[in-house]
Design an enzyme around this catalytic site. Structure first.
Site, mmCIF file in Angstrom:
data_model
loop_
_atom_site.group_PDB
_atom_site.id
_atom_site.type_symbol
_atom_site.label_atom_id
_atom_site.label_comp_id
_atom_site.label_asym_id
_atom_site.label_seq_id
_atom_site.Cartn_x
_atom_site.Cartn_y
_atom_site.Cartn_z
ATOM 1 N N ASP A 175 -3.555 7.341 -8.694
ATOM 2 C CA ASP A 175 -2.683 7.177 -7.539
ATOM 3 C C ASP A 175 -3.487 7.644 -6.318
ATOM 4 O O ASP A 175 -4.600 8.174 -6.441
ATOM 5 C CB ASP A 175 -1.365 7.936 -7.701
HETATM 6 C C1 NOJ Z 1 1.225 6.284 -3.573
HETATM 7 C C2 NOJ Z 1 2.362 5.888 -4.461
HETATM 8 O O1 NOJ Z 1 2.713 6.958 -5.312
HETATM 9 C C3 NOJ Z 1 2.065 4.675 -5.313
HETATM 10 O O2 NOJ Z 1 3.255 4.276 -5.952
HETATM 11 C C4 NOJ Z 1 1.504 3.557 -4.489
HETATM 12 O O3 NOJ Z 1 1.239 2.444 -5.294
HETATM 13 C C5 NOJ Z 1 0.232 4.053 -3.815
HETATM 14 N N1 NOJ Z 1 0.566 5.167 -2.934
HETATM 15 C C6 NOJ Z 1 -0.455 2.952 -3.027
HETATM 16 O O4 NOJ Z 1 0.264 2.621 -1.913
#
Ligand code: NOJ
Length: 736
Positions: A282
């Site tokens: 993430d």
């Molecule tokens: C953080 C989020 O937790 C995740 O769900 C998302 O895909 C990413 N950012 C990218 O935007």
């Protein structure tokens, strides 16, 4: 001449051979050409546009130079046929190995044309609908250069304080698994290389929805059994459905952050589940191993991440800055890196990017697809089926289309932004049909439609109440639109209160006092504690956030052009103090008994929810009868058939979600009071009866026993069938 023919034949044969090579052979042939730097570049992902996470690096990035020099394998947040083509051209014409970039984006509930939020779509209990929705979302995104979505989010959530409950399918692992598989199918289609399919990404692996206190990014801790039975199941379903990628989660479980969790990312995911795709971190989650306290610096974080099984580093800069040194110091093996590169290249091949890197960048298709008539129609269809009717006293709904005057009141009645929900960054609120718009177009000029905002969503001013009450007084019925703003749920949007924010409930009380028939339309990203509304307002409709066609879909339901059939995929508590509250809880050694003080209850509140899991009404009325089992005793390993008659006892055709639950009465470990095992949506004409049949296969009765073996234990079981998780017929059977 002979020489020439031979040469042509050789070239032809080698082209043919190249085409006939398997993806594995093609991946290997690219890998052998790569330098260590180029390999590490493939593992690196940056945002090439806006930020969807904490700011991680202040240096201005030269996107094009990074591509030219092979320092990046993927971008997120870069969209548009034009822009992606421009960047892809640099990758395939100017970088040494011409490896195409994979462009990722959060297409969570739509690209330009926003569909209902996932918790809403899950309320349809219709996996085909979810597949249709994600199919359209992929089609639209793929035409604008997007290859890969960071969806579906399959985190089970039992705590509505957690804002990201809006992005998933609710509290139940069975429903969650069905929806996870449907979304993967919809995004990826049958052929990942088609120009209207995109790679999916099951996230956040894993246990992220169990954040303590509902606070986002917080620690999760639960037993290994709960982890496998509740939180991992939808991920397993996504993997079985062929999901191309997974994203690991921010949280830790039992002291191990997911980005450093070898057991999870390698043993469970690769060794046990045989997952062949790649895992992306993430946003900065590898970097966050430092504040988690398992890495002293970014270099150690990189080592932990790559060894655990995180293939691509989103935004941490951990891999690009440290992997080479780690290899030189022999802390990380080249084979480890090769394996991650191989997984990423494999998906790039599967998407067809090596054969035609521009196949997703088609300006003409982009223009034709975005907000196309068919997609917009699909959003309306999906939205209608996502609505849950919570209350309809004296059948005040549906409202008559002959009505003379209607007041449309409330802070969400004419909001163009909020119905889009939390992941709507690339949509366009000018395309949103508000409830006011929807009612106007449903009733036309013949009706007098009065609009009054009444108050804002979170504000404390009651100045607007007077005009709202006046509008109500002039009308034959009131449609009162209450709820949350789009940014009160989603990432980093936890709430400690589940009440309607601001003075909205007070507004409802004032409108109620007018004595007019009132329908409350809720728009929100989580279950809310709406006790007063539910007790006093005769009709209540849960619409979540339905996307661009919200107003039309809601008007279809309110005025009877569509008969609602949605069911809650998550429990609605009476008070935040009951959280976590979910239907598949354990019995405890002291289940509540009103005659005995020393039992499990609250002194100041009932144990029961306001609305249970699986709950939802229809304009039709259904009766259940004749629950029967193919046998009351089966042998271990045999299937059991369950039949029930469902009759439409109303004068309206309608659809009903028939639900099957099972309780394993005695086990080597305790089992939930009931577990959803199957469901079926049936359409019934007035007066019609259908016999609904389910098969309980042995697999459905398996659980992790005292020794963590996934098995069926002989003994006694209860079977329940009905309209929600509480109102059920029941029977029993046993396994020898
Ligand atoms: C953080 C989020 O937790 C995740 O769900 C998302 O895909 C990413 N950012 C990218 O935007």
């Amino acid at each position: 001449m002979k020489k020439f023919i031979t040469a042509v034949l050789i070239i032809y044969a080698s082209i043919l051979f190249a085409q006939q090579k398997t993806i594995e052979q093609r991946v290997d042939s690219v890998l052998t050409l790569m330098t260590l730097d180029e390999k590490i570049g493939q593992l690196n992902q940056y945002s090439g546009g806006w930020e969807t996470g904490v700011r991680t690096d202040n240096s201005v990035r030269d996107r094009e130079e990074l591509v030219r020099t092979g320092k990046v394998g993927s971008f997120l947040n870069v969209i548009g046929a034009d822009l992606t083509r421009k960047i892809q051209k640099i990758a395939v014409e100017q970088s040494r190995l011409k490896i195409p970039i994979i462009f990722g984006l959060d297409v969570i509930h739509g690209f330009r044309s926003t569909f209902p939020v996932p918790i809403a779509e899950a309320s349809s209990w219709n996996p085909k609908l979810v597949e249709t929705s994600t199919r359209w979302q992929a089609t639209e995104a793929a035409s604008a250069g997007v290859h890969w979505t960071f969806a579906p989010m399959v985190d089970i959530a039992r705590d509505p304080r957690w804002g990201r409950i809006v992005e998933g399918s609710g509290e139940d692992p069975y429903l969650g698994s069905i929806m996870a598989a449907a979304a993967v199918k919809g995004f990826q289609g049958n052929d990942l290389s088609a120009n209207n399919t995109i790679a999916a990404c099951a996230k956040h692996f894993a246990g992220y929805g169990a954040a303590e206190g509902g606070r986002d990014y917080n620690t999760a801790d639960f037993s290994e059994r709960t982890f496998h039975e509740i939180y991992l199941r939808p991920f397993k379903a996504a993997v079985d459905a062929g999901v191309a990628t997974l994203m690991c989660s921010f949280n830790e479980i039992g002291g191990v952050p997911s980005s450093a969790n070898y057991e999870l990312l390698t043993k469970i995911l690769r060794d046990d589940w045989k997952f062949k795709g790649f895992v992306v971190s993430d946003w900065n989650s590898i970097g966050e191993l430092i504040p988690h306290g398992v890495a002293k610096d970014l270099k150690q974080a990189a080592e932990l991440g790559i060894k655990a099984g995180v293939d691509m580093d989103m935004e941490s800069n951990a891999y690009i800055r440290n992997l080479k040194t780690l290899v030189e110091e022999k802390k990380v093996s080249v084979q480890n890196i090769d394996e991650s590169v191989r997984r990423i290249l494999r998906v790039k091949f599967e998407l067809g990017l090596f054969d035609d890197p521009y196949k997703y960048c088609d300006e003409k298709r982009e223009k034709e697809t975005e907000f196309s008539k068919e997609i917009v129609e699909a959003t309306r269809k999906v939205a209608r089926e996502s609505i849950v009717l919570l209350k309809n006293e004296k059948n005040i709904l549906p409202l008559s289309k002959e009505i003379k005057s209607v007041a449309v009141i409330g802070p969400l009645a004419n909001s163009h932004e909020d119905p889009l929900g939390p992941w709507s960054g690339v949509s366009d609120s000018t395309h949103v049909v508000t409830v006011l718009d929807g009612v106007k177009s449903k009733l036309g000029a013949a009706a007098n439609i009065l609009y009054s905002q009444g108050c804002t969503i979170t504000g404390t001013s009651e100045d607007g109440f007077k005009s709202a009450v006046e509008s109500a007084q002039k009308a034959d019925a009131v449609i009162l639109c209450l709820g949350e703003s789009l940014n009160m749920s989603g990432e980093a949007s936890a709430r400690a209160s589940l009440d309607l924010p601001g003075v909205q409930e007070k507004l409802a009380e004032e409108i109620f006092k007018t004595g007019k028939p009132v329908v409350v339309v809720l728009m929100n990203g989580r279950p809310l504690t709406i006790n007063w509304i539910s007790e006093n307002i005769p009709a209540v409709v849960e619409t979540w956030f339905l996307g661009i066609q919200s107003g039309n879909a809601i008007a279809d339901v309110l005025f009877g052009d569509y008969n609602p059939n949605g069911k809650l995929p998550v429990t609605f508590p009476r008070s935040v103090g009951q959280v976590p509250i979910y239907y598949n809880h354990k019995n405890t050694g002291r289940p509540y008994n009103p005659k005995d003080h020393y039992t499990s209850y609250y002194q100041d509140l009932q144990n029961t929810p306001l609305y249970p899991f699986g709950y939802g009404l229809s304009y039709s009325k259904f009766e259940y009868s004749n629950l029967s089992l193919s046998s009351s005793k089966i042998k271990n390993g045999e299937p059991l058939k369950v039949k029930v008659d469902v009759k439409n006892v109303s004068s309206r055709e309608g659809e009903e979600v028939v639900q099957l639950y099972v309780q394993d009465l005695v086990g080597s470990v305790t089992r939930p009071v009931k577990e959803l095992k199957d469901f079926s949506k049936v359409d019934l004409k007035p007066g019609e009866t259908k016999t609904v049949e389910f098969t309980i296969t042995p697999d459905k009765l398996k659980f992790y026993d005292i020794n963590m073996n996934f098995t069926v234990e002989p003994g006694d079981f209860k079977v329940f069938v009905g309209t929600n998780s509480v109102d059920l017929l029941e029977s029993t059977f046993s396994i020898d």
